[in-house]
Scaffold this active site. Structure first.
Site, PDB file in Angstrom:
ATOM      1  CG  LEU A 591      -1.985  -1.079   1.274  1.00 39.26           C
ATOM      2  CD1 LEU A 591      -2.645  -1.106   2.643  1.00 39.26           C
ATOM      3  CD2 LEU A 591      -3.029  -0.845   0.197  1.00 39.26           C
ATOM      4  N   GLY A 592       2.031   1.189   0.582  1.00 35.71           N
ATOM      5  CA  GLY A 592       2.891   2.360   0.654  1.00 35.71           C
ATOM      6  C   GLY A 592       4.218   2.019   1.291  1.00 35.71           C
ATOM      7  N   GLY A 594       7.643   3.760   3.556  1.00 31.82           N
ATOM      8  CA  GLY A 594       8.082   4.872   4.383  1.00 31.82           C
ATOM      9  C   GLY A 594       9.507   4.667   4.825  1.00 31.82           C
ATOM     10  N   GLY A 595      10.017   5.623   5.581  1.00 34.14           N
ATOM     11  CA  GLY A 595      11.411   5.587   5.981  1.00 34.14           C
ATOM     12  C   GLY A 595      11.774   4.397   6.836  1.00 34.14           C
ATOM     13  N   GLY A 597       9.863   1.351   6.817  1.00 33.33           N
ATOM     14  CA  GLY A 597       9.290   0.091   6.397  1.00 33.33           C
ATOM     15  C   GLY A 597       8.231   0.235   5.328  1.00 33.33           C
ATOM     16  CB  THR A 598       6.979  -2.039   3.003  1.00 32.75           C
ATOM     17  OG1 THR A 598       8.284  -1.713   2.520  1.00 32.75           O
ATOM     18  CG2 THR A 598       6.012  -2.096   1.845  1.00 32.75           C
ATOM     19  CB  VAL A 599       1.992   0.075   4.819  1.00 30.11           C
ATOM     20  CG1 VAL A 599       0.611  -0.273   5.347  1.00 30.11           C
ATOM     21  CG2 VAL A 599       2.722   0.960   5.813  1.00 30.11           C
ATOM     22  CE  LYS A 613       5.859   2.026  10.096  1.00 29.83           C
ATOM     23  NZ  LYS A 613       5.838   3.213  10.969  1.00 29.83           N
ATOM     24  CG  ASP A 714       5.492  14.484   9.505  1.00 34.87           C
ATOM     25  OD1 ASP A 714       5.548  15.541   8.845  1.00 34.87           O
ATOM     26  OD2 ASP A 714       5.714  13.370   9.011  1.00 34.87           O
TER      27      ASP A 714
END
Length: 943
Positions: A591-592, A594-595, A597-599, A613, A714
């Site tokens: 799905l996405g 990030g810094g 890991g992966t989701v 995640k 953030d």
């Protein structure tokens, strides 16, 4: 003998055997039914003259002539019940209510098919100790209004695992409410009515997380905190009238179905939380005869309110009228002491200089706070520093603990601070030479902390009274965890062994209330039973605590374990389960990224979608592991309707995974900037305004309403997730840092997204709650204009949204203002007027100096005044009282009284995904974190 004769003989013998069996079965029930007939004095309108009991009036049998139902209700029958009723082994329903039957209720143990037992309003004198034994099918029991000898609810209730409704009001019950009413023992229990008995003690914490919808405990000797109500998210009506409950009303924002809230005639203190006032489902509230403080709450017009003037400790009798600032400050001080009753009794009215215990004034200014020997516990509130004229603070000879707040050093007129003979610890702050500080009698003063497991029973000093409190009990738990965790770390080896033992025990232990998965050793565990969109999480069978759970942490490294432990009520899920539901973390499920890991998108065997995640060993450094543990710690403390909820997590070797709910409507960023590409409709202004208010309420909780102040750092549209109802929820707490007690700022590395960073944060790295205000201001600008915070497609002097926005605002050009509004917003006079107010608010939020920015409470107030509040328009046809709550309150009460037969208040008879952002790697986010979640369970909301 020929074969034909032999066959005929066998057939005849079989028929005789069957006939004999049938007669023996019929005879068994016939004898018992004749005993029942002889024991009762039947009235003339009850015909039991037929020799066959199956043909008696109000009696039903099955195809085998076994009695299944006996329903003699409201017949004026007298007599007693025979002792052999338990032989009616096929009995499903026994209803004898509203008669004059007396004597003991006979032993009914072993009636495994019995579903309904209704004996209310008779003259029964005693209850068998094994009443519930063997009643595994029992769903409903009504014994109210019988003159029983005093009795205790037996442990055998736990055997009635199908129990849904239990009404035992006015039944002479004594003792405490047992713990086994929790969801583990009685998972189907929805109605529990125990009013007008002799129960005492506190509400069991096992109530947390149950499916109980109706809870009636009126007129008893119950005491202690009602904080557990905040975690009973299925509640529809709760009535605790006429007890001795104390402490504050907890946050009730998670009780989205709550209609009736009656806590009249108790000893409750503290401020009525805004989370109760703002419940859209609420129809009736009764708060009279308590010691509630702060402003008189202003409920909606559709709510029937019973708050008699002068029967609480509100500052004024005018609903919604603000208190004197001095009163607000002293109520905040009382909060840190756990809102003691002795202060609430005295601290009434809106002038603390008139007859307030321990308060001395000069010229309208509070100069002395003298609480010596008041048996106070808790901590010193930093709010005392707001009383700038204070000369003397005397808190000697109490049971106070914690640190002496640094804020007190700002009191320029202070001459004496006496905290002797308490349990304070730490290094005292440095006061001016003119201040006399008395600290003797504090054994741990100058040390890091006391050798205790608790810091303070009251709410933390960093919280504010305006949004309500979750009560002293919750704070006590929070304090306990802080002390326990280091101890756990010190004995990790032993805990590993214990964890392994727990895992093995959990695999062997049976849970009849769980539904076994046909495909694997899993169960379906309801996450939030009170929610309309139930989220069910598939995990391995385990021994889960209800509600509170264990606050300690242990972990077994065994790869064979499906579930490791329960921490703070959350689920620890095996890596194998998560591999299965994400198709072994396949690329198609991403799905996405990030810094850290992966989701992945996951789908359980029942179709429920989740987001997982994953941070693998290649990206998990020591720093990453710290981030992960910090994220768990923060998420488990967040309970608010507009903040993310953590469903579960997994620690397995180098694997670190978090499980979130799936958000079908994705991120605000998608709806605001990419709606065309994704085939969506643009957001109208009403929806944008509602989203802004949701976000503000969520962040307000982080800043001021939680037990300690949190800073998000953030905030941005990709961290705002939308549910099917388009309500917003703030996500991405991986960058949150817990602010020091009593303070609202920390110094740390810069972490956030350019375009949303406050200037002082970007330059110095110093972060306060005002950096979140700045970020929200940028989001408001984006909602108004439809432009991104940083947009490289714009001319060079307009790339930065805030700079361009300020330039337009400074021009005071009406045409420039209207041209700046997103052209996809349909404009009329009302919409333009609303946008103008939000435009002005956004400008203040993005002021260059932090002190010029408003706090989040002000933002919530401004936005809420522009939002049309939802009002109920239909009556729930399943209302338990059959009452139209849209009628005027007097009519409701009259009908309620007629139903109950009482003269008082009613009694009790009768997104794309969570945890992911853009699929693109976002280098401007340091680091990118999950951006999708769904409704949280057992919220601790202040709004």
């Amino acid at each position: 003998m020929s074969n034909s004769h032999l066959g005929t003989l066998c057939f005849i013998i079989s028929l005789l055997g069957l006939a004999n069996f049938s007669l023996s079965q019929t005879g068994l029930d016939d004898s018992t039914m004749q005993s029942l007939k002889s024991s009762l004095n039947l009235t003339s309108d009850v015909d039991w003259s037929n020799p066959n009991p199956c043909k008696w009036q109000s009696v039903q049998c099955d195809g085998s002539n076994r009695v299944t139902k006996i329903q003699l209700k409201q017949k004026g029958i007298r007599g007693t019940l025979p002792t052999n009723l338990q032989s009616l082994s096929e009995l499903v329903i026994l209803e004898l209510f509203l008669n004059r039957i007396s004597g003991p209720i006979p032993d009914l143990s072993g009636l495994s098919r019995l579903q309904t037992l209704n004996l209310h309003d008779n003259l029964f004198t005693s209850v068998p100790k094994n009443l519930f034994s063997g009643m595994s099918s029992l769903q409903e029991m009504y014994l109210e209004n019988n003159p029983f000898d005093p009795w205790v609810i037996p442990d055998t209730v736990k055997e009635a695992t199908s129990l849904q409704n239990l009404t035992l009001s006015n039944c002479s019950i004594i003792g405490k409410i047992p713990d086994f009413f929790g969801s583990q023992s009685l998972p189907s229990l929805t109605n529990l009515k125990l009013s007008q008995n002799g129960l005492e003690g506190e509400l069991p914490m096992s109530f947390a997380g149950t499916s109980i919808q109706s809870l009636f405990l009126n007129g008893q000797k119950l005491n202690g905190s009602i904080s557990v109500l905040g975690n009973m998210t299925s509640l529809v009506e709760v009535s605790l009238q006429g007890n001795q409950f104390s402490g504050p009303i907890p946050d009730l924002s998670g009780l989205v179905s709550l209609r009736v809230f009656n806590v009249r005639e108790n000893q409750l203190t503290g401020v009525v939380p805004q989370s109760l006032v703002s419940l859209s489902s609420l129809t009736t509230v009764n708060l009279t005869n308590n010691y509630l403080q702060g402003p008189t709450p202003l409920f909606g017009k559709s709510v029937g309110v019973d708050i008699v003037n002068n029967m609480n400790s509100f500052c004024t009798n005018v609903a919604g009228e603000a208190c004197d600032p001095r009163v607000d400050t002293l109520v905040s001080v009382a909060e840190s002491f756990g809102y003691p009753v002795k202060l609430a009794e005295s601290w009434k009215g809106n002038n603390p200089c008139v007859n307030w215990v321990g308060i001395t004034c000069s010229g309208g200014n509070i100069t002395v706070v003298n609480m010596r020997k008041q048996d106070l516990s808790g901590t010193i509130s930093p709010s005392l520093a707001k009383l700038t004229s204070l000369e003397t603070i005397n808190l000697a000879d109490n049971k106070l603990s914690g640190h002496i707040p640094d804020e007190l050093t700002t009191l320029s007129k202070l001459r004496l601070l006496d905290v002797s003979n308490n349990d304070f610890y730490g290094i005292p702050p440095k006061f001016r030479d003119t201040v006399t500080l008395v600290t003797e009698g504090n054994a741990n003063m100058g040390k890091n902390g006391p050798n205790k497991t608790s810091d303070a029973p009251g709410a933390s000093p960093g919280s504010k009274p305006s949004g309500g409190s979750d009560g002293s009990e919750t704070s006590k738990k929070s304090s306990n965890v802080k002390i326990i965790v280091p101890v756990v770390g010190g004995v990790v080896g032993a805990l590993c062994l214990v964890g392994l033992g727990v895992c093995l025990y959990a695999k062997k232990r049976k849970r009849p209330a769980r539904v076994q998965s046909p495909s694997s050793n899993m169960v379906i565990h309801p996450h939030h039973s009170g929610d309309n969109d139930d989220i069910k999480l598939t995990v391995a069978a385990s021994s889960l605590n209800s509600g509170g759970g264990s606050d300690s942490y242990s972990h077994s490294g065994s790869a064979a374990s499906d579930i490791h432990v329960v921490e703070a009520g959350n689920l620890v899920i095996s890596i194998q389960v998560l591999r299965n539901v994400t198709n072994n973390f396949s690329e198609e499920n991403i799905l996405g990224r990030g810094g850290f890991g992966t989701v992945y998108k996951g789908e359980l065997h029942d179709g429920t979608k989740i987001a997982v995640k994953r941070m693998e060993s290649s990206v998990v450094s020591d720093k990453g592991l710290t981030e992960f543990k910090s994220e768990i710690t923060v998420l488990t403390k967040m309970r608010h309707r507009h903040l993310v909820a953590l469903l579960g997590y997994c620690l397995d070797g180098n694997e670190r995974l978090l499980v979130y709910e799936y958000m079908p409507q994705g991120t605000l960023s998608q709806h605001l900037f990419h709606w065309k590409e994704e085939g969506r409709k643009p957001l109208d202004w009403t929806r944008r305004l509602a989203i802004a208010l949701d976000v503000a309420r969520g962040v307000e909780y982080l800043h001021t309403l939680a037990h300690q102040s949190f800073i998000h750092r953030d905030l941005k549209p990709s961290n705002i997730l939308l549910g099917d109802d388009m309500r917003a929820k703030v996500s991405d707490f991986g960058l949150v840092r817990l602010a020091p007690d009593g303070k609202y700022s920390i110094e740390t590395r810069v972490a956030g997204t350019f375009g949303y960073l406050a200037p002082e944060y970007a330059v110095t790295g110093r972060v306060t709650t005002k950096v979140d205000i700045f970020s929200l201001g940028v989001i408001l600008m984006e909602l108004i204009t439809g432009r991104k915070a940083l947009d490289e497609t714009q001319p060079e002097d307009s790339v930065h949204l805030v700079t361009w926005f300020r330039r337009v605002a400074a021009s005071k050009d009406e045409n420039a203002f209207k041209n700046a509004i997103d052209p996809n917003i349909s404009l009329d006079d009302d919409t333009v007027a609303s946008i103008e107010k939000v435009w002005e608010l956004a400008g203040h939020c993005c002021a260059r100096e932090p002190y010029q920015r408003p706090d989040m409470a002000h933002i919530v107030n401004v936005l809420s005044s522009l939002t049309v509040q939802w009002k109920p328009t239909e009556t729930d046809p399943d209302d338990v009282y059959g009452i139209d709550y849209d009628m005027p309150l007097p009519q409701v009460l009259k009908k309620w009284q007629a139903f109950e037969g009482l003269s008082q208040t009613a009694d009790d008879s009768g997104s794309s995904s969570s945890a992911y952002g853009s699929k693109d790697n976002t280098q401007t986010s340091i680091p990118t974190r999950p951006s999708g979640f769904a409704d949280s369970f057992t919220s601790v909301d202040g709004r």
